[in-house]
Design an enzyme around this catalytic site. Structure first.
Site, short mmCIF file in Angstrom:
data_model
loop_
_atom_site.label_atom_id
_atom_site.label_comp_id
_atom_site.label_asym_id
_atom_site.label_seq_id
_atom_site.Cartn_x
_atom_site.Cartn_y
_atom_site.Cartn_z
N SER A 1 0.71 -1.13 0.03
CA SER A 1 -0.25 0.11 -0.06
C SER A 1 0.81 1.31 0.12
CB SER A 1 -0.86 -0.04 1.22
OG SER A 1 -1.79 -1.12 1.40
N1 SAH Z 1 -1.01 -5.09 3.80
C1 SAH Z 1 -0.06 -5.12 2.65
C2 SAH Z 1 -0.87 -4.86 1.47
C3 SAH Z 1 -1.03 -6.06 0.57
S1 SAH Z 1 -2.27 -5.92 -0.39
C4 SAH Z 1 1.33 -4.62 2.78
O1 SAH Z 1 1.61 -3.85 3.74
O2 SAH Z 1 2.06 -4.86 1.90
C5 SAH Z 1 -3.45 -7.02 -0.12
C6 SAH Z 1 -3.22 -8.56 0.32
O3 SAH Z 1 -4.41 -9.03 0.74
C7 SAH Z 1 -2.50 -9.31 -1.03
O4 SAH Z 1 -1.25 -9.77 -0.56
C8 SAH Z 1 -3.53 -10.22 -1.17
O5 SAH Z 1 -2.92 -11.44 -1.52
C9 SAH Z 1 -4.33 -10.67 0.33
N2 SAH Z 1 -5.67 -11.01 0.31
C10 SAH Z 1 -6.49 -10.80 -0.45
N3 SAH Z 1 -7.58 -11.56 0.02
C11 SAH Z 1 -7.34 -12.15 1.03
C12 SAH Z 1 -7.87 -13.00 1.87
N4 SAH Z 1 -9.28 -13.40 1.64
N5 SAH Z 1 -7.37 -13.40 3.25
C13 SAH Z 1 -6.00 -13.36 3.38
N6 SAH Z 1 -5.25 -12.23 2.53
C14 SAH Z 1 -5.81 -11.88 1.14
#
Ligand code: SAH
Length: 250
Positions: free
Chosen positions: A100
């Site tokens: 993000s």
């Molecule tokens: N917080 C992260 C941002 C990641 S983007 C950071 O600091 O880098 C969102 C993430 O959510 C992705 O890696 C995606 O694979 C994950 N995601 C999507 N659906 C999900 C679910 N149902 N359970 C857990 N993770 C999920």
């Protein structure tokens, strides 16, 4: 409003630029990390001021900013994105996912209003950066990621960097994490069509959830869900945002 949106298009543009410049983008790569981090913090502060109306206040908690000026964001992005680690925008981390935008990480950490004794759940570990920032503000972070490769690499990265109060899990975070519940705060970093009921159930009375809600690849809003001592919910919509979707296990 555009400024508040994590834009897929700008991420694509960043990829293209990175490809042209190569991993060692000269000007940015040589900028001392401390200075780059300070510049990132200044941009976050300006951004918060711009968003005063939607946020209901004009600044980010100084403690959140202090933590973000200490966590090495460059360690959470792929090698070929390091030159952009401190730009105020999301970056690709593989598997179609993104780390993000720093302003959004600051905002979500701030909105969660966490304290040093709190136990927090993050849904969507991705790179592990948001978990690392939260880890410096609370007692325990539990973070869950659905993509096995990302879950494994974030776990290893957090371990290597000494974030001993983060537990990483692989699975579908829609269902939360029964074994570590209830939580003082829940931070969801992928967009859901609605607030998942299991997450509401795992929030402590007096707890807060920060979650982007809206259709996948359409405009979403960052929502603050507060559970009062009696268990009643109060929901407030803040900024328009654009997150990758919360996917579901098949
Ligand atoms: N917080 C992260 C941002 C990641 S983007 C950071 O600091 O880098 C969102 C993430 O959510 C992705 O890696 C995606 O694979 C994950 N995601 C999507 N659906 C999900 C679910 N149902 N359970 C857990 N993770 C999920």
């Amino acid at each position: 409003m555009q400024q508040h949106v994590e834009r897929t298009l700008s991420t694509l543009a960043a990829c293209a630029l990175a490809a042209v410049l190569g991993a060692g983008s000269p000007a940015m790569a040589q900028e001392p990390v401390a200075a780059a981090r300070q510049k990132m913090i200044q941009r976050i502060e300006l951004h918060a001021r711009d968003a005063t109306e939607a946020l209901g206040r004009n600044h980010i908690d100084p403690e959140v900013l202090e933590v973000m000026s200490a966590v090495p964001r460059e360690e959470f992005v792929p090698e070929d994105q390091r030159a952009y680690a401190y730009d105020d925008r999301p970056l690709p981390i593989g598997y179609g996912q993104t780390i993000s935008q720093p302003f959004i990480v600051a905002l979500m950490s701030d909105m969660a209003a966490v304290g040093p004794q709190d136990v927090v759940l993050e849904v969507g570990t991705g790179s592990g950066y948001q978990a690392a920032v939260l880890a410096r503000l609370v007692r325990e972070v539990h973070t869950i990621e659905i993509i096995p490769e990302l879950a494994a690499s974030a776990k290893e990265r957090l371990r290597r960097q000494g974030f001993a109060n983060v537990e990483s899990y692989q699975g579908d975070g829609y269902y939360g994490l029964e074994e570590a519940a209830p939580f003082d705060a829940i931070v969801v970093t992928a967009a859901a069509g609605q607030v998942p009921p299991p997450l509401v159930a795992q929030l402590k009375p007096g707890g807060r959830m920060v979650i982007p809600v809206g259709r996948a690849f359409a405009l979403q809003h960052l929502m603050l869900v507060e559970k009062d001592q009696g268990g009643a919910l109060r929901t407030r919509q803040t900024l328009p945002v654009s997150f990758v979707p919360l996917t579901r296990a098949p």
